[in-house]
Design a protein around this motif. Structure first.
Motif, short mmCIF file in Angstrom:
data_model
loop_
_atom_site.label_atom_id
_atom_site.label_comp_id
_atom_site.label_asym_id
_atom_site.label_seq_id
_atom_site.Cartn_x
_atom_site.Cartn_y
_atom_site.Cartn_z
N LEU A 53 -0.26 2.90 5.24
CA LEU A 53 0.57 3.00 6.18
C LEU A 53 1.82 1.82 6.26
O LEU A 53 1.45 0.78 5.82
CB LEU A 53 0.34 3.33 7.85
CG LEU A 53 1.71 3.71 8.40
CD1 LEU A 53 2.36 4.97 7.77
CD2 LEU A 53 1.84 3.71 10.36
N LEU A 54 3.32 2.05 4.86
CA LEU A 54 4.11 1.74 4.93
C LEU A 54 4.89 1.38 6.55
O LEU A 54 5.17 3.01 6.46
CB LEU A 54 4.84 1.62 3.62
CG LEU A 54 5.56 0.89 3.49
CD1 LEU A 54 5.54 -0.56 3.17
CD2 LEU A 54 6.79 1.47 1.99
N ILE A 55 5.71 0.26 6.86
CA ILE A 55 6.22 0.02 8.05
C ILE A 55 7.30 -0.99 7.31
O ILE A 55 6.66 -1.85 7.12
CB ILE A 55 5.48 0.09 9.59
CG1 ILE A 55 4.25 1.11 10.38
CG2 ILE A 55 6.53 -0.21 10.35
CD1 ILE A 55 3.50 0.58 11.14
N VAL A 85 -0.41 5.00 -0.77
CA VAL A 85 0.17 5.05 0.36
C VAL A 85 1.59 5.78 0.93
O VAL A 85 2.32 6.64 0.39
CB VAL A 85 1.05 3.53 -0.21
CG1 VAL A 85 2.14 3.18 1.29
CG2 VAL A 85 0.70 2.47 -0.49
N VAL A 86 1.77 5.76 2.62
CA VAL A 86 2.57 6.76 2.85
C VAL A 86 3.68 5.91 3.86
O VAL A 86 3.46 5.51 4.62
CB VAL A 86 1.79 8.64 3.58
CG1 VAL A 86 1.78 9.23 2.69
CG2 VAL A 86 1.44 7.45 4.38
N GLY A 87 5.40 5.82 3.77
CA GLY A 87 5.87 5.93 3.90
C GLY A 87 6.66 6.00 4.78
O GLY A 87 7.56 6.88 6.42
N LEU A 114 -2.98 -2.63 -9.07
CA LEU A 114 -1.56 -2.01 -9.94
C LEU A 114 -1.35 -0.71 -9.17
O LEU A 114 -1.88 -0.83 -8.20
CB LEU A 114 -2.62 -1.43 -10.90
CG LEU A 114 -2.30 -2.26 -12.61
CD1 LEU A 114 -3.86 -1.71 -13.20
CD2 LEU A 114 -1.95 -3.37 -12.85
N TYR A 115 0.12 -1.11 -8.38
CA TYR A 115 0.24 -0.06 -7.42
C TYR A 115 1.61 0.60 -8.62
O TYR A 115 2.78 0.16 -9.00
CB TYR A 115 0.99 -0.97 -6.26
CG TYR A 115 2.18 -0.12 -5.36
CD1 TYR A 115 2.54 0.88 -5.82
CD2 TYR A 115 1.99 -1.00 -4.14
CE1 TYR A 115 3.13 0.98 -4.35
CE2 TYR A 115 2.59 -0.41 -3.38
CZ TYR A 115 2.93 0.37 -3.41
OH TYR A 115 3.40 0.89 -1.92
N LEU A 116 1.86 2.14 -8.42
CA LEU A 116 1.87 2.72 -8.58
C LEU A 116 3.10 2.76 -8.33
O LEU A 116 2.66 4.27 -7.27
CB LEU A 116 1.89 3.60 -9.95
CG LEU A 116 0.61 3.55 -11.48
CD1 LEU A 116 -0.19 5.07 -11.09
CD2 LEU A 116 1.19 3.49 -12.50
N VAL A 127 -1.07 3.71 -5.51
CA VAL A 127 -0.19 4.49 -6.29
C VAL A 127 0.65 5.09 -4.71
O VAL A 127 0.28 5.32 -3.71
CB VAL A 127 -0.91 5.83 -5.93
CG1 VAL A 127 -0.17 6.98 -6.55
CG2 VAL A 127 -1.84 5.62 -7.17
N GLY A 128 1.99 4.94 -4.30
CA GLY A 128 2.83 5.55 -3.19
C GLY A 128 4.55 5.90 -4.01
O GLY A 128 4.68 5.81 -5.24
N GLY A 129 4.96 6.55 -2.85
CA GLY A 129 6.40 6.81 -3.35
C GLY A 129 6.25 8.83 -3.60
O GLY A 129 5.56 9.07 -4.48
C1 1GP Z 1 6.85 3.03 -1.16
O1 1GP Z 1 5.56 3.93 -1.97
C2 1GP Z 1 6.01 4.07 -1.17
O2 1GP Z 1 7.43 1.50 -1.73
C3 1GP Z 1 5.37 4.82 0.20
O3 1GP Z 1 6.41 5.72 -0.42
O4 1GP Z 1 8.26 6.16 1.89
O5 1GP Z 1 8.17 8.04 0.05
O6 1GP Z 1 6.43 7.23 0.96
P1 1GP Z 1 7.25 7.15 0.81
#
Ligand code: 1GP
Length: 241
Positions: A15-17, A217-219, A165-167, A195-197
């Motif tokens: 969890l990205l805060i 990763v979820v943020g 590695l972080y995609l 992997v995130g984003g």
């Molecule tokens: C961003 O990978 C993280 O650095 C999380 O992305 O905020 O889109 O979940 P989101």
């Protein structure tokens, strides 16, 4: 060592805060939820910060007993009360400050604090919009249809001795990282893959795991709807049965 846990065969959820995107109440709420759902890691950081990262981590640690890792946007985001740091080198870019410059500035403080350092090859992929990391780092992301470039970048990062590695699609990305890129990187490298984003739905998360991510990763999705953390944890758990 937190890094050892990156190698377990189970799928893991981080969890990205971003301290600027949560109130004290929402940090408390998500940290409690993260504890109850056994979320594997909490990452803390952001491209630019107004809030005090040390205070945010203090709050998180009041409720969450798992590892809290710094996910720094720059060398100012180093603090003693984290458990470790993703020492990000933006290897998709050609901006020396984000490849090595910030690292030189931060290294003495990190050493003095004694944080666990996880050297991370950070690879930015274009996922449909200009993200904060692209703008702030002044680098171009790898186009999403250029899997060969992403794979070669990941291979080079591993050869240079980076430990994971972080995609990255960037926070709030329009779409997740294409499966072809995740699969290609996973099958050509041996180090753990984050992997995130743009992960917003259960299907997004499942796609990322099935393509080969070890840690998703979820943020942003959780900033908007904290209850999603429960269903994301369920997806993770079902992948680990
Ligand atoms: C961003 O990978 C993280 O650095 C999380 O992305 O905020 O889109 O979940 P989101």
């Amino acid at each position: 060592m937190i890094y050892d846990s990156f190698f377990t065969s189970t799928k893991k959820l981080a969890l990205l805060i971003d301290p600027d995107k949560h109130s004290t109440e929402s940090v408390t709420l998500v940290a409690r939820l993260a504890e109850a759902l056994k979320i594997d890691y909490i990452f803390v950081g952001g491209s630019i910060l107004m809030a005090n990262i040390e205070h945010t981590i203090q709050f998180i640690k009041g409720y969450y007993s798992g590892p809290v890792l710094l996910f720094p946007g720059n060398s100012c985001q180093v603090t003693h009360n984290a458990d470790g740091i993703l020492f990000l080198s933006l290897i998709s870019g050609r901006n020396a400050e984000f490849l090595i410059g910030n690292h030189v500035v931060a290294a003495p403080q990190i050493k003095q604090i004694g944080l666990e350092v996880i050297p991370t090859g950070y690879i930015l992929i274009d996922c449909g919009k200009t993200t904060s990391v692209e703008y702030m780092s002044n680098t171009r992301p790898i186009p999403s249809d250029k899997a060969d470039i992403a794979i070669a970048t990941a291979m080079a990062g591993e050869m240079l001795g980076l430990k994971c590695l972080y995609l990255e699609g960037g926070s709030g990305a329009n779409s997740i990282i294409p499966s072809s890129i995740i699969k290609g990187v996973k099958t050509t490298t041996q180090i753990p893959l984050i992997v995130g984003g743009g992960i917003r739905t259960d299907k997004n998360l499942l796609d990322v795991y099935e393509a080969g991510a070890d840690i998703a990763v979820v943020g942003t999705a959780i900033e908007k709807d904290q209850s999603l953390l429960q269903s994301f944890a369920t997806v993770r758990n079902s992948c680990n049965k």
